[in-house]
Design a protein around this motif. Structure first.
Motif, short mmCIF file in Angstrom:
data_model
loop_
_atom_site.label_atom_id
_atom_site.label_comp_id
_atom_site.label_asym_id
_atom_site.label_seq_id
_atom_site.Cartn_x
_atom_site.Cartn_y
_atom_site.Cartn_z
N UNK A 39 0.83 -1.21 0.00
CA UNK A 39 0.00 0.00 0.00
C UNK A 39 0.86 1.25 0.00
N UNK A 40 0.30 2.31 -0.54
CA UNK A 40 1.01 3.60 -0.54
C UNK A 40 1.06 4.12 0.90
N UNK A 41 2.23 4.51 1.32
CA UNK A 41 2.43 4.97 2.69
C UNK A 41 1.59 6.22 2.94
N UNK A 42 0.90 6.26 4.09
CA UNK A 42 0.05 7.41 4.44
C UNK A 42 0.34 7.78 5.89
N UNK A 43 1.25 8.72 6.09
CA UNK A 43 1.62 9.20 7.43
C UNK A 43 0.98 10.56 7.63
N UNK A 44 0.08 10.68 8.62
CA UNK A 44 -0.68 11.90 8.85
C UNK A 44 -0.10 12.64 10.03
N UNK A 45 0.18 13.94 9.84
CA UNK A 45 0.73 14.78 10.92
C UNK A 45 -0.35 14.96 11.98
N UNK A 46 -0.04 14.60 13.22
CA UNK A 46 -1.01 14.71 14.31
C UNK A 46 -1.28 16.17 14.68
N UNK A 47 -0.41 17.09 14.25
CA UNK A 47 -0.59 18.50 14.60
C UNK A 47 -1.47 19.23 13.60
N UNK A 48 -1.16 19.10 12.32
CA UNK A 48 -1.91 19.84 11.31
C UNK A 48 -2.70 18.95 10.36
N UNK A 49 -2.55 17.62 10.44
CA UNK A 49 -3.33 16.72 9.62
C UNK A 49 -2.82 16.54 8.20
N UNK A 50 -1.64 17.02 7.87
CA UNK A 50 -1.11 16.88 6.51
C UNK A 50 -0.67 15.45 6.27
N UNK A 51 -1.15 14.81 5.18
CA UNK A 51 -0.69 13.45 4.86
C UNK A 51 0.64 13.48 4.12
N UNK A 52 1.47 12.50 4.42
CA UNK A 52 2.77 12.37 3.75
C UNK A 52 2.90 10.94 3.23
N UNK A 77 -6.41 3.73 5.03
CA UNK A 77 -6.79 4.45 3.82
C UNK A 77 -6.58 3.61 2.56
N UNK A 78 -5.93 2.45 2.69
CA UNK A 78 -5.63 1.65 1.50
C UNK A 78 -6.90 1.07 0.91
N UNK A 79 -7.01 1.14 -0.41
CA UNK A 79 -8.14 0.58 -1.15
C UNK A 79 -7.58 -0.27 -2.30
N UNK A 80 -8.23 -1.40 -2.56
CA UNK A 80 -7.76 -2.25 -3.66
C UNK A 80 -7.84 -1.51 -5.00
N UNK A 81 -6.84 -1.77 -5.86
CA UNK A 81 -6.85 -1.19 -7.19
C UNK A 81 -7.83 -1.99 -8.06
N UNK A 82 -8.78 -1.27 -8.69
CA UNK A 82 -9.77 -1.93 -9.54
C UNK A 82 -9.50 -1.52 -10.99
N UNK A 83 -8.80 -2.40 -11.72
CA UNK A 83 -8.50 -2.10 -13.11
C UNK A 83 -9.69 -2.37 -14.03
N UNK A 84 -10.64 -3.15 -13.57
CA UNK A 84 -11.79 -3.49 -14.39
C UNK A 84 -13.04 -2.74 -13.96
N UNK A 85 -12.89 -1.60 -13.32
CA UNK A 85 -14.05 -0.83 -12.83
C UNK A 85 -14.91 -0.39 -14.00
#
Length: 412
Positions: A39-52, A77-85
């Motif tokens: 999954x793509x890394x999703x680190x959220x700042x606990x102070x301002x909420x900015x995702x990294x 936040x990870x969601x499966x990739x749907x190539x056949x959507x």
């Protein structure tokens, strides 16, 4: 396990959706993508909420804002990739089209660092002005926000709340591509990458051809310069040879003049006047005269012997020089150790002696001029102790040194 991201095979970047992969391909010209269970890394700042998305982004955020605490929400936040959507319903698409065409883009107040906003408000700045300063100064620090206010305090909208497009809604409104469109887009990107690679290869081939032409020209120029230098060297050598020949002839002429003057003095004749014209037949008469010519000295005979050796082997400079050095070694050993018979006795049949001296025209003759004598059996050259003449040996050494060091020696 279903794929949670798309990995770029060219740079290794992880992307959350097909749309992000398309944007990445348009920006970087990369076209090699594959599904990944990471999954793509999703680190959220606990102070301002900015995702990294990466450790690098968190480090940059910490450097700009000073926030160091991050919460890992990657799996949430990870969601499966749907190539056949499947594509969305026409009605929904129509609503989106109507929104894009008829409704204005939704604007919202930008998110700023709440702690920095509170500090600015405590200093007396209005909320709108503080929010605008933090947003346009990059949410970096109090000093940057105050500097921005100082530079823009005359702006007419300084106290208006800033508005920015709602990026979340914009991302949500982006139409999803069908699998066929995704394949066509990927094929187009691959074709573009192939053409770019071919163009780069053609450009590199042109550069290599230019480099080969340049190197060829340099080699030709170097060869021309080398040939020119060789021609100049040969001309200088010939000039030096002519000068040496002229000096030798002048020396002989002066010697003949001196001998002639000496003979006139002994016969009681007056000296010949310099301005007296000489008859044309004078050279013939001189040849027919029976006045004895002073014989050449042993040193001159040695010099002539060395010159003869060099002339007979003029195409073997290395062999001639080695012969001169070998003769110099024999003479030097006798001069330093006249009482040692091993230095005064040379085996003529020795292969080394034959290769260096004996096989060369004039080598043995030079040793005989130095005092060496052949024994009755003809196998040895011997310089008797009572016939060692240091003056002759010194003269022989001087002639050999001259022959070795003078490049024009013996070239007539």
């Amino acid at each position: 396990m279903a794929g949670l991201s798309l990995r770029c095979g060219d740079c290794g970047a992880l992307l959350k959706s097909v749309e992000e992969a398309q944007e990445h391909a348009e920006l970087t010209k990369h076209s090699n993508f594959s599904e990944s269970t990471e999954a793509v890394l999703n680190l959220v700042c606990t102070t301002c909420g900015k995702p990294c998305r990466s450790k690098t982004e968190t480090d940059l955020h910490t450097k700009r804002t000073g926030h160091a605490d991050f919460e890992d929400k990657t799996m949430e936040m990870a969601k499966p990739i749907d190539l056949e959507a499947a594509p969305k319903a026409p009605a929904e698409s129509g609503e989106r089209a109507g929104d894009e065409s008829g409704q204005p883009e939704e604007m919202v107040v930008p998110e700023v660092d709440s702690s920095l906003l509170e500090q600015l408000e405590s200093m007396g700045f209005p909320t709108a002005r503080a929010t605008r300063a933090l947003h346009y100064s990059g949410n970096s620090s109090i000093e940057a926000a105050i500097n921005w206010v100082a530079e823009h305090e005359d702006d007419p909208d300084i106290d208006e709340m800033p508005l920015v497009p709602n990026e979340k809604k914009t991302e949500a409104d982006k139409p999803a591509l069908t699998p066929e469109e995704v394949k066509m887009k990927a094929q187009e990107l691959r074709e573009r990458a192939r053409k770019k690679k071919e163009e780069e290869e053609r450009r590199m081939e042109r550069e290599r051809e230019k480099e080969r032409i340049r190197i060829g020209k340099e080699l030709l120029e170097a060869k021309r310069i080398e040939e020119e230098n060789e021609r100049k060297r040969i001309m200088a050598l010939r000039k030096a040879e002519k000068e040496e020949e002229n000096r030798a002839r002048e020396k002989i002429r002066q010697k003949l003049e001196e001998d002639k003057a000496e003979r006139r003095r002994k016969l009681g004749l007056p000296p010949e006047e310099p301005g007296t014209a000489k008859p044309s037949a004078a050279p013939v008469e001189e040849k027919k005269s029976f006045v004895p010519v002073k014989p050449a000295t042993k040193t001159e005979r040695m010099r002539d012997c060395l010159r003869s050796l060099k002339q007979h082997h003029k195409d073997e400079d290395a062999k001639v020089k080695r012969a001169f050095q070998t003769l110099l070694t024999y003479i030097g050993n006798v001069a330093k150790n006249p009482n040692e018979e091993k230095f005064r006795k040379i085996r003529i049949t020795n292969p080394t002696f034959q290769d260096r001296v004996g096989s060369l025209n004039g080598g043995i003759e030079f040793l005989e001029l130095c005092g060496f004598e052949k024994l009755e059996d003809g196998e040895f050259l011997l310089l008797p102790r009572d016939k060692v003449d240091m003056a002759i040996l010194n003269s022989a050494g001087s002639e050999l040194n001259s022959a070795i060091s003078n490049p024009f020696f013996g070239v007539l």
